[in-house]
Design an enzyme around this catalytic site. Structure first.
Site, PDB file in Angstrom:
ATOM      1  N   GLU A  99      32.688  44.867   0.466  1.00 34.75           N
ATOM      2  CA  GLU A  99      33.342  42.993   0.608  1.00 34.75           C
ATOM      3  C   GLU A  99      34.914  43.701   0.045  1.00 34.75           C
ATOM      4  O   GLU A  99      34.984  44.684  -0.919  1.00 34.75           O
ATOM      5  CB  GLU A  99      32.758  42.097  -0.164  1.00 34.75           C
ATOM      6  CG  GLU A  99      31.646  41.607   0.099  1.00 34.75           C
ATOM      7  CD  GLU A  99      31.645  40.899   1.588  1.00 34.75           C
ATOM      8  OE1 GLU A  99      32.318  40.506   1.957  1.00 34.75           O
ATOM      9  OE2 GLU A  99      30.655  41.106   2.429  1.00 34.75           O
ATOM     10  N   ASP A 127      23.273  40.609  -5.665  1.00 34.49           N
ATOM     11  CA  ASP A 127      22.987  40.469  -4.445  1.00 34.49           C
ATOM     12  C   ASP A 127      21.323  40.987  -4.331  1.00 34.49           C
ATOM     13  O   ASP A 127      20.013  40.652  -3.798  1.00 34.49           O
ATOM     14  CB  ASP A 127      23.485  41.820  -3.118  1.00 34.49           C
ATOM     15  CG  ASP A 127      22.767  41.981  -1.816  1.00 34.49           C
ATOM     16  OD1 ASP A 127      22.651  41.044  -0.926  1.00 34.49           O
ATOM     17  OD2 ASP A 127      22.402  42.942  -1.813  1.00 34.49           O
ATOM     18  N   GLY A 152      34.217  48.884   5.980  1.00 32.51           N
ATOM     19  CA  GLY A 152      33.752  47.903   6.380  1.00 32.51           C
ATOM     20  C   GLY A 152      32.323  47.486   4.719  1.00 32.51           C
ATOM     21  O   GLY A 152      31.403  46.334   4.987  1.00 32.51           O
ATOM     22  N   LYS A 154      17.693  38.820  -4.047  1.00 30.50           N
ATOM     23  CA  LYS A 154      16.522  39.770  -2.945  1.00 30.50           C
ATOM     24  C   LYS A 154      15.268  39.696  -3.911  1.00 30.50           C
ATOM     25  O   LYS A 154      14.175  39.075  -3.746  1.00 30.50           O
ATOM     26  CB  LYS A 154      17.024  41.248  -2.308  1.00 30.50           C
ATOM     27  CG  LYS A 154      18.071  40.712  -1.363  1.00 30.50           C
ATOM     28  CD  LYS A 154      18.854  41.643  -0.711  1.00 30.50           C
ATOM     29  CE  LYS A 154      19.946  41.808   0.180  1.00 30.50           C
ATOM     30  NZ  LYS A 154      20.506  43.097   0.408  1.00 30.50           N
ATOM     31  N   GLU A 202      13.052  35.913   7.019  1.00 30.84           N
ATOM     32  CA  GLU A 202      13.315  37.405   6.875  1.00 30.84           C
ATOM     33  C   GLU A 202      14.221  38.385   6.842  1.00 30.84           C
ATOM     34  O   GLU A 202      13.837  38.792   5.788  1.00 30.84           O
ATOM     35  CB  GLU A 202      12.032  38.267   8.009  1.00 30.84           C
ATOM     36  CG  GLU A 202      12.267  39.057   8.411  1.00 30.84           C
ATOM     37  CD  GLU A 202      11.144  39.713   7.277  1.00 30.84           C
ATOM     38  OE1 GLU A 202       9.569  39.424   7.391  1.00 30.84           O
ATOM     39  OE2 GLU A 202      11.520  40.469   5.923  1.00 30.84           O
ATOM     40  N   LYS A 252      20.305  34.987   1.654  1.00 34.40           N
ATOM     41  CA  LYS A 252      19.750  34.820   0.233  1.00 34.40           C
ATOM     42  C   LYS A 252      19.613  34.290  -0.870  1.00 34.40           C
ATOM     43  O   LYS A 252      18.902  33.771  -1.449  1.00 34.40           O
ATOM     44  CB  LYS A 252      19.179  36.083  -0.176  1.00 34.40           C
ATOM     45  CG  LYS A 252      20.931  36.466  -0.460  1.00 34.40           C
ATOM     46  CD  LYS A 252      21.008  38.617  -0.859  1.00 34.40           C
ATOM     47  CE  LYS A 252      21.520  38.848   1.027  1.00 34.40           C
ATOM     48  NZ  LYS A 252      22.990  38.790   0.415  1.00 34.40           N
TER      49      LYS A 252
HETATM   50  N1  HSE Z   1      25.548  43.430   1.215  1.00 33.57           N
HETATM   51  C1  HSE Z   1      24.331  43.543   1.161  1.00 33.57           C
HETATM   52  C2  HSE Z   1      24.069  45.128   0.840  1.00 33.57           C
HETATM   53  C3  HSE Z   1      24.405  43.694   3.137  1.00 33.57           C
HETATM   54  O1  HSE Z   1      24.834  46.077   0.640  1.00 33.57           O
HETATM   55  O2  HSE Z   1      22.911  45.592   1.101  1.00 33.57           O
HETATM   56  C4  HSE Z   1      23.391  41.792   2.531  1.00 33.57           C
HETATM   57  O3  HSE Z   1      22.640  41.391   1.876  1.00 33.57           O
END
Ligand code: HSE
Length: 425
Positions: free
Chosen positions: A190, A201, A187, A205, A129, A105
């Site tokens: 991170e 993130d 998990g 997106k 996608e 992304k």
């Molecule tokens: N780290 C992202 C999330 C997943 O927690 O949605 C990968 O985009």
């Protein structure tokens, strides 16, 4: 039967998943798509990953050119992550006329203009996608199913880690720190959770999705961003009697004033379909002028959901005569005629601790009033001797007006603003 050779760059969670999906479904695609998708090459520095997947030695490339220039390879899957190296590898593949499918992304939102230019120049495909909301086909939906619509709003829970944390805080009353530690142990988060919890993130997106939805480049720098690090269990509990759930929302709107794009924690009414999206699930709620409201829900991350999205892109590219590129002018900067709204409006929740003395409430409402902020509801209860907890919801108002009011209240000796949370409408 059409044969497509695939090279996979990077065999981490997503790349390994792509290898599994392609090998396990090979016969299925032969039968249903008349396509023979075979992995011809992999590039992965870690031997343990290659061995765990049982990949034959003759398929292992030792440098990128060996994988992307392999004459048996028509599609290159980029799953190495990061930006700079991925950009070089993708450009090398596109310049060799290979179709590239990526789940990256950050690469797409920062460099899709450059990559797409290279793709067009070499008649190669560029598909992504899997970069947004993992297994949920939101890009395909915007490009195909909803292309007839003028989209006025796109609102989503597009980060699973933060949704997992906020859901746990809501359902079990645990603190942010405790919920984050649990997310790490499982998990979902991170070791360094900054990209997720600080909203980067989701911003990447939203940049990709808003560009597609609004047919104009929406770079990440234009997106207002605030993470969930400051959210407390008390914030979430305060929303409960008011009928709100707290979510990290990515919001894109086309208004008369321009394009409005933001990522921040927000209260949303419990009856809204997004309020029920719990755990690490994702959802995107889109409003189009013909269709009205549409919602897509599912797994936004994980090995197989994301790998499935990558493989669907390979199939799309292999089964369409011409490649498809962005349905907007994909340049580094937005069109000159596109205006972005930086002082957006919404309703706000505020919590403050105030001196419990005659006349204090009127002083507070006077400050809000002078900033042009009107109150919808207000509740006060005694907190400790001489102090009261005040919570209120405002009418729709400007972000700058709220910031100004918070600064003015902060300068008094009778009010301490503890929390300000935007309310989604
Ligand atoms: N780290 C992202 C999330 C997943 O927690 O949605 C990968 O985009």
């Amino acid at each position: 039967m059409k044969k497509i050779g695939v090279a996979i760059l990077g065999l981490g969670v997503v790349g390994g998943g792509v290898y599994k999906v392609l090998t396990e479904h090979r016969e299925f695609y032969q039968k249903t798509q008349e396509l023979d998708l075979s992995v011809e090459s992999v590039l992965e520095p870690r031997r343990d990953r290659i061995e765990a997947l049982g990949i034959p030695e003759e398929k292992v490339a030792h440098h990128v050119a060996e994988a992307v220039l392999n004459p048996d390879v028509q599609a290159v899957v980029e799953c190495i992550g990061g930006v700079e190296l991925a950009r070089q590898y993708v450009l090398a593949a596109l310049k060799a006329g290979k179709t590239v499918v990526t789940s990256n992304k950050e690469l797409i939102c920062k460099y899709s203009h450059e990559l797409e230019r290279a793709a067009k120049a070499h008649n190669a495909g560029l598909y992504y996608e899997a970069s947004c909301v993992g297994g949920v086909p939101v890009i395909r939906t915007l490009l195909d199913g909803l292309q007839s619509n003028e989209i006025s709003c796109l609102m989503g829970i597009i980060n699973g880690t933060t949704n997992y944390i906020l859901t746990n805080m809501t359902e079990r009353g645990v603190s942010y720190e405790e919920a984050l530690e649990e997310a790490k142990a499982l998990g979902y988060a991170e070791a360094d959770p900054t990209a997720d919890v600080e909203g980067f993130d989701a911003t990447y997106k939203l940049s990709i999705l808003a560009s597609l939805a609004f047919h104009t480049k929406v770079p990440p720098v234009k997106i207002f961003r605030e993470g969930i690090g400051g959210i407390t269990a008390e914030d979430i509990a305060d929303g409960e009697p008011l009928g709100y759930r707290l979510k990290l929302l990515a919001i894109g709107k086309r208004t008369h004033a321009g394009i409005e794009v933001r990522v921040h924690p927000a209260f949303i009414r419990k009856e809204h379909p997004l309020a029920g999206v719990g755990g690490n699930f994702n959802a995107v709620f889109v409003t189009g002028d013909s269709v009205g409201d549409v919602m897509l829900y599912g797994k936004g991350a994980g090995e197989l959901p994301t790998a499935g999205a990558v493989v669907s892109d390979i199939i799309f590219a292999a089964t369409h005569g011409e490649h498809r590129y962005s349905p907007y002018k994909n340049t580094a900067a937005p069109d000159k005629e596109t205006t972005f709204v930086d002082d957006f409006t919404c309703a706000y929740f505020m919590r403050m601790t105030v001196n419990d003395e005659p006349g204090i409430l009127s002083k507070i409402t006077a400050i809000l009033g002078r900033c042009g902020i009107s109150i919808v509801e207000l509740a006060q209860r005694e907190k400790e001797k001489g102090k009261a907890k005040l919570t209120l919801i405002t009418h729709e108002t400007h972000e700058r007006a709220v910031k100004s009011a918070v600064a003015k209240l902060g300068a008094t000796d009778y009010a301490v603003v503890e929390s300000v949370i935007r309310v989604a409408q």
